[in-house]
Write an enzyme that holds these catalytic residues in place. Structure first.
Site, PDB file in Angstrom:
ATOM      1  N   ASP A   9       6.853  -6.039 -10.913  1.00 53.76           N
ATOM      2  CA  ASP A   9       6.856  -7.129  -9.947  1.00 53.76           C
ATOM      3  C   ASP A   9       5.543  -7.888 -10.169  1.00 53.76           C
ATOM      4  O   ASP A   9       4.627  -7.386 -10.837  1.00 53.76           O
ATOM      5  CB  ASP A   9       6.939  -6.563  -8.526  1.00 53.76           C
ATOM      6  CG  ASP A   9       6.955  -7.652  -7.466  1.00 53.76           C
ATOM      7  OD1 ASP A   9       7.592  -8.697  -7.699  1.00 53.76           O
ATOM      8  OD2 ASP A   9       6.334  -7.457  -6.411  1.00 53.76           O
ATOM      9  N   ASP A  11       3.753 -10.235  -7.434  1.00 49.10           N
ATOM     10  CA  ASP A  11       2.918 -10.291  -6.240  1.00 49.10           C
ATOM     11  C   ASP A  11       2.582  -8.890  -5.735  1.00 49.10           C
ATOM     12  O   ASP A  11       3.469  -8.095  -5.468  1.00 49.10           O
ATOM     13  CB  ASP A  11       3.629 -11.064  -5.125  1.00 49.10           C
ATOM     14  CG  ASP A  11       3.864 -12.518  -5.501  1.00 49.10           C
ATOM     15  OD1 ASP A  11       3.159 -13.013  -6.392  1.00 49.10           O
ATOM     16  OD2 ASP A  11       4.748 -13.156  -4.900  1.00 49.10           O
TER      17      ASP A  11
END
Length: 215
Positions: A9, A11
């Site tokens: 991922d 963020d």
């Protein structure tokens, strides 16, 4: 496990734009007299823009007042403000230990994929100087369902040409961990046990990431 690939991922894992996202949602809420509480920040992490807006409107009990076209326009307005906030990002915004971990992965010929729900992910990677490390960046618009559905992780596995058994996924949001687990991939959570209790392996922060954990 013979580790061949890692799906990241963006963020909260590679860089932290969660505060930028929250500030942009607060800006939008002020403009339209909506309430957004600090406690909602965690719930808004790791989910697509439209899903986040839907959640905010439902919390305010006004979802029925907005047409699909208006929802799309609000999402674009939020995104425009968010882009202003991230315009000055640089290598200094890479989370601690992450650059060294990416370099170690490349030295070990481990394939790397980015599986962010953010449409701005390619731009952010370029801003912080990490684009060259990734073998694929999954476009979230090409999958049927966003996180917590496993679609984007399964697409990443396909694009990297590996098996789910030879891959791990790294996330900081509960929806992301749910997506990794649903894909049958070994899940690594970065952050709080309270939020990420379903992760196969939980680390407090990115400085704890090491390939030794997966040998």
């Amino acid at each position: 496990m013979l580790l061949k690939a890692i799906l990241f991922d963006l963020d909260g894992v590679i860089t932290d734009t969660a505060d930028f996202h929250y500030r942009a949602w607060r800006y939008l809420c002020r403009r339209y007299q909506l309430i957004i509480k600090p406690s909602m920040e965690v719930a808004l992490r790791g989910i697509p823009r439209l899903a986040a807006l839907t959640l905010i409107l439902e919390k305010n009990k006004v979802r029925h007042k907005f047409s699909d076209a208006e929802m799309s326009r609000l999402c674009e307005e939020k995104n425009a403000y968010y882009n202003r906030l991230i315009a000055e990002m640089s290598e200094a915004d890479i989370l601690p230990g992450m650059l060294a971990f990416l370099k170690a992965c490349k030295a070990s010929e481990i394939k790397l994929g980015l599986v962010s729900s953010s449409l701005n992910a390619p731009k952010i990677l370029e801003k912080i100087g990490l684009t060259a490390y990734f073998d694929c960046i999954v476009d979230p618009r090409t999958v049927a369902k966003g996180k917590p559905s496993p679609d984007i992780f399964l697409k990443g596995v396909t694009q990297l040409g590996v098996s789910v058994a030879d891959c791990i996924g790294i996330e900081d949001a509960a929806s992301g961990i749910a997506a990794i687990n649903a894909a049958g991939i070994f899940s690594v959570g970065i952050g709080s046990e309270k939020v990420l209790s379903k992760a196969n392996l939980l680390l407090r922060n990115t400085t704890e990431l090491s390939l030794d954990l997966f040998n």
